[in-house]
Scaffold this active site. Structure first.
Site, short mmCIF file in Angstrom:
data_model
loop_
_atom_site.label_atom_id
_atom_site.label_comp_id
_atom_site.label_asym_id
_atom_site.label_seq_id
_atom_site.Cartn_x
_atom_site.Cartn_y
_atom_site.Cartn_z
N ASP A 312 -5.30 4.15 14.86
CA ASP A 312 -5.25 2.93 15.69
C ASP A 312 -3.82 2.42 15.89
OD1 ASP A 312 -7.98 3.00 15.90
OD2 ASP A 312 -8.34 1.54 14.30
N ARG A 343 -6.43 6.13 25.12
CA ARG A 343 -5.15 5.55 24.69
C ARG A 343 -3.96 6.48 24.88
NH1 ARG A 343 -7.20 2.08 19.43
NH2 ARG A 343 -7.89 0.27 20.64
#
Ligand code: S3P
Length: 425
Positions: A312, A343
């Site tokens: 993350d 992402r």
């Protein structure tokens, strides 16, 4: 939102909000346990509030005060058939872990999430659960929400995870806890172990033998007190902010330092950051203080078993790398494609708009530093972590950054802008 900073420096000490992964799990175990669970430093971000909302719909009483969340668990059988649809919002953890719980409860439930959740693969959970006898239907053969779960008696399993995912591991664990007998879960790489730790904290048992996690079915849990450490994934934004902003020093107190989450600390060391980490207490989870000062950074390579330990944090590490001398190469991170946004794409596209020399690859990205960033118009794409990366970048851009969709940040860090303002001198 327009972000204007004029030669800022950062200074001071903050305590970031509670860990998201641990906050979710504390509600889940609190709901499944017998008796009262009191949770302090709970993250009141939208994702964790979705978990509370789902358990309330399942008949669990959950009280909120300023300081605490109190869950009045009545054991596994305390969960009742919901009369409303369970809405997991933007939260992958809520959706996937709840599937493991609901698969074994003797009632029907329906789960839905937001647009982003609707694009994220749920078959990584529904397939191993189906092998345990679960009856889950969903859009596109159970791949996506909305999902309908007809809970029933589950079998034990021996399941080797095809991807390193704590959400999949935890969903299978919740199912295994409801089966008769012993299940084995095998991880390709170690992922966050908060579920394992919480099983023990709530009076249960779990064994690890190498990469094999052994879960005994038929366990019951006892309500307890939980203190949620600060989320290192949130602290990461201010670690990077301090490292890249001139004349800065930021102290992050009571931050969770669980080994399965501290990949970013290893990367800071590899890149030569000026950082100290001091362990303070241990209460089921390691906790400590991280101090970061403005740093001279060098590029690095990030790949292999460290990836699940910082998955993350990769978007904000990409920003950090734009301010390091030389190339930073990130590999083995395909999982980034199935997060709140893809992402790899969102971080590369948005950082490029600010002048970064960054390129997407099949399984990661290459960042060439050091580059001078400029102002521009960027978007979070509805992804909390991308929004925070852009806000941190604005500290060092020449010119203003206009950030669209900044509201997404409330998913994991509602106090983010207050903390930023508090630290900027
Ligand atoms: C989480 C696991 C990770 C992480 C997510 C939270 C958890 O996802 O990216 O933010 O709490 O178990 P995966 O399990 O999909 O890797």
């Amino acid at each position: 939102m327009k972000l204007t900073f004029n030669e800022p420096s950062l200074g001071g000490s903050i305590e970031v909000p509670g860990d998201k992964s641990i906050s979710h799990r504390s509600i889940m175990f609190g709901a499944l346990a017998d008796g009262k669970t009191t949770i302090r430093h709970f993250l009141k971000g939208e994702d964790c509030l979705s978990t509370i909302d789902c358990f309330r719909k399942l008949g669990v009483q959950i009280d909120e005060t300023e300081e605490e969340i109190i869950v009045h668990g009545k054991g596994w059988d305390g969960l009742k058939e919901p009369s409303a649809i369970l809405d997991t919002g933007n939260s992958g953890t809520t959706t996937r872990l709840m599937l493991g719980i609901l698969a074994g409860r003797p009632f029907h439930s329906v789960m839905i999430g937001d647009e982003s959740i609707g694009k994220r693969p749920m078959d990584r959970v529904t397939v191993p659960l189906a092998a345990m006898g679960a009856d889950i239907a969903g859009r596109d053969n159970g791949r996506f929400t909305p999902l309908s779960i007809r809970g029933r008696k589950l079998n034990t399993t021996e399941y080797k995870l095809p991807v390193a995912s704590a959400q999949v591991k935890s969903a299978v664990m919740f199912a295994a806890l409801q089966a008769d007998g012993e299940s084995v879960i095998i991880e390709p790489e170690a992922t966050r172990d908060h579920t394992e730790k919480m099983i023990e904290q709530f009076g249960g048992k779990i064994r690890r033998e190498g990469d094999r996690i052994i879960v005994q079915g038929g366990q019951t849990f006892k309500g307890t007190d939980v203190y949620v450490p600060g989320d290192i994934s949130s602290a990461a934004f201010f670690m990077v902010a301090a490292a890249i902003t001139p004349n800065s020093e930021v102290i992050l107190e009571n931050t969770g330092l669980n080994e399965t989450r501290t990949g970013i600390i290893d990367v800071f060391k590899q890149m030569g950051a000026d950082m100290t980490v001091e362990k303070t207490t241990k209460s089921g989870e390691e906790i400590g203080t991280i101090t970061v000062k403005t740093s001279q950074l060098k590029g690095t390579e990030i790949s292999g078993s460290i990836i699940p330990r910082l998955i993350d944090e990769i978007p904000v590490i990409a920003l950090l790398a734009t301010q390091a001398e030389g190339d930073t190469i990130i590999r083995d991170a395909e999982e980034l494609k199935v997060k709140e946004t893809n992402r790899i794409d969102t971080v590369v596209d948005e950082l490029k708009k600010l002048g970064a020399d960054i390129e997407a690859t099949d399984d990661g990205m290459i960042i060439r530093g050091k580059s001078k960033l400029r102002g521009g118009s960027v978007s979070s794409h509805g992804d909390h972590r991308i929004g925070m990366v852009m806000a941190v970048a604005s500290l060092i851009t020449e010119g203003d950054v206009v950030l669209h969709d900044h509201e997404a940040i409330a998913v994991s860090y509602p106090e983010f802008f207050d903390h930023l303002q508090q630290l900027v001198k």
